[in-house]
Design an enzyme around this catalytic site. Structure first.
Site, PDB file in Angstrom:
ATOM      1  CG  HIS A  19      -0.389  -0.133   2.533  1.00  0.00           C
ATOM      2  ND1 HIS A  19       0.430   0.835   3.052  1.00  0.00           N
ATOM      3  CD2 HIS A  19      -0.482  -1.106   3.483  1.00  0.00           C
ATOM      4  CE1 HIS A  19       0.803   0.479   4.273  1.00  0.00           C
ATOM      5  NE2 HIS A  19       0.285  -0.701   4.552  1.00  0.00           N
ATOM      6  CG  HIS A  22       4.126  -1.403   2.290  1.00  0.00           C
ATOM      7  ND1 HIS A  22       2.876  -1.885   1.993  1.00  0.00           N
ATOM      8  CD2 HIS A  22       4.436  -1.906   3.512  1.00  0.00           C
ATOM      9  CE1 HIS A  22       2.453  -2.660   2.983  1.00  0.00           C
ATOM     10  NE2 HIS A  22       3.371  -2.683   3.926  1.00  0.00           N
ATOM     11  CB  CYS A 127      -4.210 -19.366  21.650  1.00  0.00           C
ATOM     12  SG  CYS A 127      -5.406 -20.035  20.475  1.00  0.00           S
ATOM     13  CB  CYS A 130      -2.973 -18.179  18.184  1.00  0.00           C
ATOM     14  SG  CYS A 130      -4.549 -17.356  18.110  1.00  0.00           S
ATOM     15  CB  CYS A 145      -7.658 -17.389  22.112  1.00  0.00           C
ATOM     16  SG  CYS A 145      -7.089 -16.703  20.540  1.00  0.00           S
ATOM     17  CE  LYS A 296       0.313   2.343  12.314  1.00  0.00           C
ATOM     18  NZ  LYS A 296       0.273   1.161  11.460  1.00  0.00           N
ATOM     19  CE  LYS A 299      -3.894  -7.789   6.592  1.00  0.00           C
ATOM     20  NZ  LYS A 299      -3.540  -9.113   6.061  1.00  0.00           N
TER      21      LYS A 299
HETATM   22 ZN   LIG Z   1      -6.215 -18.364  19.263  1.00  0.00          ZN
END
Ligand SMILES: [Zn+2]
Length: 504
Positions: A19, A22, A127, A130, A145, A296, A299
């Protein structure tokens, strides 16, 4: 022997698409690289992609790809974007390359052999889905989580730790003896403040993930993504693989970074280099966030703008010029489409574009299409010399907006000289030749000084006014001396920067 200039962008993380944030850093690095090439220096310009870590593995999974496929796909998008913006990098590094594994392992092994890395235990709320630890404050209801909303478990694992705490004094001493190493001063002070608060040892390896560079002395571990990422700057110039090349370039490196990665670059990286027996980088230039409408980019907010959305309207040069001229390198900047149109119309379409069109038209009508030579005594000679001096000093302190402002002063003064003399009303003769010769010489110098920002238009200006070669191949300061224009065929053409409607 010419000086050396090694400039880097951060390597961009491949869980994300390119974007304008960058692009902002990368265009600044490109313009600096081009400026230093004009100075005749030996330049090495590095950019690339950061391809390890859990976020990449997760993005891959979400897209039904392997991590390597995810990395290949996004890395290719960065390359396409840089090609669209005429980014003249010398090397594009990917952290999944074999050369990067070799350098990372060599540098970390050196720090380990020097006694600065040791095994410890890390424990916390983990987690499994994760594969990540969470601070208690990040958990939902103190036990779930935040992503999966299922219970986390208390996990303890062996990690290698870098003994960062042992480097506080050496880092502070480095900051004392290198007052200009981190700029601007506010960011330097921030880094010094972080060190003064006290540094903890940091965990640099994981056993729970496999998408990373293996720890050479213990194959159950991979390096945590950040630590291999930083080492890319050493990899690209041959650390651990080509010692002579590395010694030729290090530490003459200029890192351009955003303020969100200040701690990694201004605290961890110099310490890691010291641990491996190397010098910290000579310069870290920190810039603020590029905000969109005061926010800022992210996404989740869906306010990311891709360069490919803007280049069809503004061209690569118009895009580059806006980010270099309107965004001051250092503080936060705010992007607005209206602001970009206004700057493009004012500086490129009206000031520079009109100057070229006007001069070409009058040379065609009054001088038979051949550009006359400039007058050695022109008052514009002093304006041009001042533009060069001011621009050179500004590029040196990474202030492209000031360099371009100084360059455009010459554009405005040249337009003013034409308006005062009105050669389009005068009969052909020495007076008209003198005014046009001066304007052509000013255009030649402007195109040269502006070529780091607008390389395509600069080359086209030279072609149209009959200067041989390309501004990118010229050398400063001699190339900017008044009197370099030797006359030549002048071509009219389509508007260099067609005016844009101001209502986007
Ligand atoms: Zn998780």
């Amino acid at each position: 022997m010419p000086g050396r200039f090694y400039v880097t962008t951060p390597i961009y993380y491949v869980n994300d698409a390119p974007h304008i944030g960058h692009a902002y850093t990368t265009v600044a690095a490109d313009a600096l690289a081009r400026w230093h090439r004009l100075l005749g220096e030996d330049v090495f310009f590095l950019t690339g992609t950061d391809e390890h870590g859990l976020k990449v593995a997760r993005a891959a999974e979400a897209n039904g790809l392997t991590p390597q496929q995810q990395a290949d796909r996004t890395s290719a998008r960065y390359k396409e974007t840089w090609s669209l913006l005429d980014i003249s990098y010398d090397d594009f590094i990917r952290t999944t390359e074999a050369r990067h594994y070799a350098s990372t392992q060599a540098l970390m092994q050196a720090a380990y052999d020097n006694g600065w890395i040791e095994l410890g235990t890390y424990e916390g709320w983990y987690c499994v889905a994760c594969e990540a630890y969470y601070a208690p404050d990040d958990l939902l209801e103190g036990r779930l989580c935040p992503i999966h909303e299922r219970p986390v478990e208390w996990l303890k694992e062996d990690n290698y730790f870098f003994k960062l705490s042992a480097f506080s004094d050496r880092l502070l001493e480095w900051y004392r003896s290198h007052p200009d190493a981190v700029t601007p001063e506010s960011k330097r002070n921030e880094a010094v403040g972080l060190i003064r608060q006290g540094l903890n040892d940091i965990s640099i390896s994981r056993t729970s993930i496999s998408w990373g560079v293996p720890v050479p002395w213990d194959r159950d571990h991979v390096f945590y993504v950040w630590y291999d990422a930083l080492i890319n700057y050493a990899t690209a110039i041959g650390y651990g693989t080509d010692p002579a090349r590395f010694d030729a370039w290090w530490p003459a490196v200029h890192h351009l970074i955003g303020k969100d990665i200040l701690r990694f670059h201004c605290v961890y990286w110099p310490a890691l280099l010291m641990a491996a027996g190397l010098q910290p980088p000579c310069r870290i230039a920190v810039h603020g966030f590029l905000l969109v409408g005061g926010d800022k980019m992210s996404k989740t907010k869906l306010n990311q703008i891709a360069p490919a959305d803007l280049v069809p309207t503004f061209g690569s040069d118009g895009f580059r010029y806006h980010f270099l001229r309107d965004q001051q390198f250092g503080p936060d900047g705010d992007f607005s489409y209206e602001g970009m149109v206004a700057r493009y119309n004012a500086d490129l379409a009206n000031n520079l574009g009109n100057l070229l069109a006007r001069v070409a038209t009058v040379v065609d009508r009054k001088c038979g299409g051949r550009g006359p030579r400039p007058d050695a005594g022109s008052h514009l000679a002093a304006v041009a010399a001042d533009a060069y001096r001011t621009a050179a000093a500004a590029w040196e302190r990474i202030a492209p907006h000031e360099a371009l402002e100084a360059t455009w002063r010459l554009v405005r003064e040249t337009n003013a000289a034409l308006e005062a003399a009105e050669p389009w009303r005068a009969p052909p003769g020495p007076e008209v030749d003198r005014v046009l010769g001066d304007a052509l010489e000013a255009l030649r110098i402007v195109a040269l000084l502006a070529s780091p920002a607008i390389p395509r238009a600069s080359a086209e200006i030279w072609r149209r006014i009959g200067v041989e070669g390309s501004p990118g191949d010229a050398r400063l300061p001699g190339g900017a001396d008044w009197g370099g224009y030797r006359g030549g065929p002048v071509h009219k053409g389509q508007p260099l920067f067609p005016r844009l409607p101001s209502e986007g």
